[in-house]
Design an enzyme around this catalytic site. Structure first.
Site, PDB file in Angstrom:
ATOM      1  N   ILE A 221       1.089  -1.302   0.262  1.00  0.00           N
ATOM      2  CA  ILE A 221      -0.333   0.272  -0.118  1.00  0.00           C
ATOM      3  C   ILE A 221       0.553   1.288   0.240  1.00  0.00           C
ATOM      4  O   ILE A 221       2.316   1.209   0.593  1.00  0.00           O
ATOM      5  CB  ILE A 221      -0.882  -0.402   0.861  1.00  0.00           C
ATOM      6  CG1 ILE A 221      -1.982   0.930   1.227  1.00  0.00           C
ATOM      7  CG2 ILE A 221      -0.319   0.533   2.570  1.00  0.00           C
ATOM      8  CD1 ILE A 221      -2.653   0.950   2.655  1.00  0.00           C
ATOM      9  N   GLY A 222       0.391   2.605  -0.499  1.00  0.00           N
ATOM     10  CA  GLY A 222       0.882   4.018  -0.697  1.00  0.00           C
ATOM     11  C   GLY A 222       1.283   4.436  -1.539  1.00  0.00           C
ATOM     12  O   GLY A 222       1.398   3.569  -3.418  1.00  0.00           O
ATOM     13  N   ALA A 223       1.808   5.469  -2.274  1.00  0.00           N
ATOM     14  CA  ALA A 223       2.309   6.063  -2.945  1.00  0.00           C
ATOM     15  C   ALA A 223       2.935   5.524  -4.722  1.00  0.00           C
ATOM     16  O   ALA A 223       3.139   5.579  -5.390  1.00  0.00           O
ATOM     17  CB  ALA A 223       2.375   7.443  -2.694  1.00  0.00           C
ATOM     18  N   MET A 224       4.392   5.039  -3.514  1.00  0.00           N
ATOM     19  CA  MET A 224       5.148   4.266  -4.524  1.00  0.00           C
ATOM     20  C   MET A 224       5.080   3.040  -5.118  1.00  0.00           C
ATOM     21  O   MET A 224       4.892   2.903  -6.157  1.00  0.00           O
ATOM     22  CB  MET A 224       6.722   4.337  -4.032  1.00  0.00           C
ATOM     23  CG  MET A 224       7.135   5.530  -3.411  1.00  0.00           C
ATOM     24  SD  MET A 224       8.907   5.484  -2.395  1.00  0.00           S
ATOM     25  CE  MET A 224       9.404   7.035  -2.274  1.00  0.00           C
ATOM     26  N   GLU A 245      -0.752  -9.568  -1.076  1.00  0.00           N
ATOM     27  CA  GLU A 245      -1.793  -9.788  -0.141  1.00  0.00           C
ATOM     28  C   GLU A 245      -2.872  -8.829   0.039  1.00  0.00           C
ATOM     29  O   GLU A 245      -3.728  -9.039   0.023  1.00  0.00           O
ATOM     30  CB  GLU A 245      -0.608  -9.194   1.181  1.00  0.00           C
ATOM     31  CG  GLU A 245      -1.872  -8.501   2.261  1.00  0.00           C
ATOM     32  CD  GLU A 245      -0.570  -7.996   3.407  1.00  0.00           C
ATOM     33  OE1 GLU A 245       0.869  -8.640   3.650  1.00  0.00           O
ATOM     34  OE2 GLU A 245      -0.485  -7.001   3.014  1.00  0.00           O
ATOM     35  N   GLY A 343       2.271  -8.246   5.642  1.00  0.00           N
ATOM     36  CA  GLY A 343       2.485  -9.408   5.506  1.00  0.00           C
ATOM     37  C   GLY A 343       4.244  -8.570   4.733  1.00  0.00           C
ATOM     38  O   GLY A 343       4.662  -9.679   3.736  1.00  0.00           O
TER      39      GLY A 343
END
Length: 447
Positions: A221-224, A245, A343
């Site tokens: 998860i996240g912008a990158m 995941e 994970g």
């Protein structure tokens, strides 16, 4: 044939009746992410002032539950998060909850072995099908394990949730349910991704150039990671696979661009496998009854023995910071809790075991403090109280906007040199001096 519709009607209750099941001292499971319950939560908020010592578990909250809006919630219950969203981070800061450290692939076992006890399980599900099953929708994760051990199972039906097809442990039969609640059918919660910055895009470019046709992708998860998905969608790559995941909008972009076929996967060929999903309305519409999708429990999806069977597996995850030894912190700022282990380690281990597999930890080289000071995310040592998410021996590629390095096989001074080479130029000299003081610098070396 059993009359499932009759059984359904017999178990149908109001949210208020369902909330009456919960007693002081109970362990209550609130569901997971998008599937966190809504109607029973509202009813329980009215009942909670009469209760004490209620122990509630959940994770990745996308809205503030009603129980937190009562007067002095800390006097009545405690929230225990398997993985914290920004909402939970603020709750923890206020002393209203705690993080429960996990290796995500192990969570179902925590329940089945009795480490995580459940008196009452409550979760959102899709409407019952003709065979009498409720689908866990976008949150199979550990839902089946929770239901296996719960003394009371309450399902909250939401006809707006997508039906996510699976292989196993992605649904529960009406015969195993104690109570059924028909709530207000809210739209699935939207997880709005942060718009990738120029730094995010540069990091993504460095990762995407390491990919090739036929890779199997896992995105955190996240912008990158989202930027990676966006760049893949615009690339010439083809015949990619998904085993992740979390299913996020980056995968949707890749699928819409025709990049995903899954034809090279050794297992679950042709299917995009995940254990939970959150994102846009379009994402949920794409997942609904899509035969290409395989929603499965986390002890399968994140199992390194499963991941390692998939050739050319590429794992891409974020970090808060990393030290010159190669220890990765993806969970905290010092002792202040931020998110969780999730994970990440599962995929760092599993992807490297994959034939041709690669693992990437990505982060911006710097961040700014509240007073505007520039700080390096590559540090001599992790700050006091920081959590080691990935040990130094398990880290492979580390990527910032200034480059990427592979730490596998490097000695301590070689690691330090490699990491300093991708630090922001303003901090390289002081990092080198710190490495000298710590005895992890070869005499005569320069950056």
């Amino acid at each position: 044939m059993t009359d499932f519709k009759r059984m359904y009607k017999e178990k149908l209750v109001t949210p208020e009746v369902a909330a009456e099941v919960i007693k002081s001292g109970d362990n209550v499971d609130y569901g997971w992410c998008v599937s966190t319950n809504v109607a029973v939560d509202k009813a329980l908020a009215k009942r909670m002032p009469s209760l004490t010592d209620v122990n509630i578990r959940g994770g990745i909250l996308l809205w503030v539950p009603e129980i937190f809006k009562i007067d002095h919630p800390e006097k009545h219950f405690v929230w225990n998060s398997w993985h914290s969203s920004g909402i939970e981070r603020k709750m923890i800061d206020k002393g209203l909850g705690f993080y429960a450290p996990i290796r995500y692939s192990e969570v179902p076992r925590y329940y089945r072995d009795g480490a995580a006890k459940v008196d009452v399980a409550i979760m959102q599900v899709t409407p019952m099908d003709e065979a009498g099953y409720f689908n866990f929708s976008v949150s199979p994760s550990h839902s089946a394990a929770v239901c296996d051990v719960a003394k009371h199972i309450i399902v909250e039906v939401n006809d707006k949730l997508p039906v996510c097809l699976g292989g196993f442990e992605h649904h529960i039969h009406v015969s195993k349910v104690d109570m059924i609640v028909e709530g207000d059918n809210p739209e699935p919660a939207i997880l709005s991704g942060a718009k990738p910055s120029e730094v995010d895009m540069k990091v993504a470019e460095l990762i995407v150039e390491e990919l090739h046709d036929g890779c199997c992708i896992q995105l955190g998860i996240g912008a990158m990671p989202s930027a990676v998905g966006a760049l893949i969608a615009k690339s010439d790559l083809k015949d990619l696979s998904v085993h992740s995941e979390m299913y996020v909008d980056g995968f949707l972009e890749m699928a819409k661009a025709g990049k995903i076929t899954g034809k090279n996967k050794a297992i679950n060929r042709g299917r995009q496998t995940f254990t939970f999903a959150a994102g846009s309305k379009e994402l949920y519409e794409y997942l609904d009854n899509n035969p290409e999708i395989m929603a499965a429990p986390v002890d399968y999806v994140n199992d390194i023995r499963v991941v390692s069977q998939i050739d050319n597996f590429v794992s891409i995850n974020n970090a808060v910071d990393i030290d010159l030894f190669g220890q990765v912190n993806a969970e905290s700022v010092g002792p202040r809790h931020i998110s969780g282990a999730g994970g990440q380690l599962d995929f760092v281990l599993g992807a490297y075991l994959s034939k041709g597999g690669k693992t990437f930890i990505c982060l911006s080289s710097t961040y700014k403090t509240k007073d505007g000071k520039l700080k390096s995310r590559i540090r001599p040592t992790l700050a006091d109280g920081s959590i080691v998410t990935d040990t130094r021996s398990n880290v492979q590629y580390v990527v910032t906007e200034f480059g990427k390095v592979n730490l596998k096989g490097l000695s301590s001074w070689e690691r330090a040199k490699a990491l300093i080479s991708i630090a922001h130029p303003d901090f390289r000299e002081e990092l080198m001096e710190a490495a000298k003081k710590m005895g992890i610098w070869k005499e005569g070396e320069t950056i």
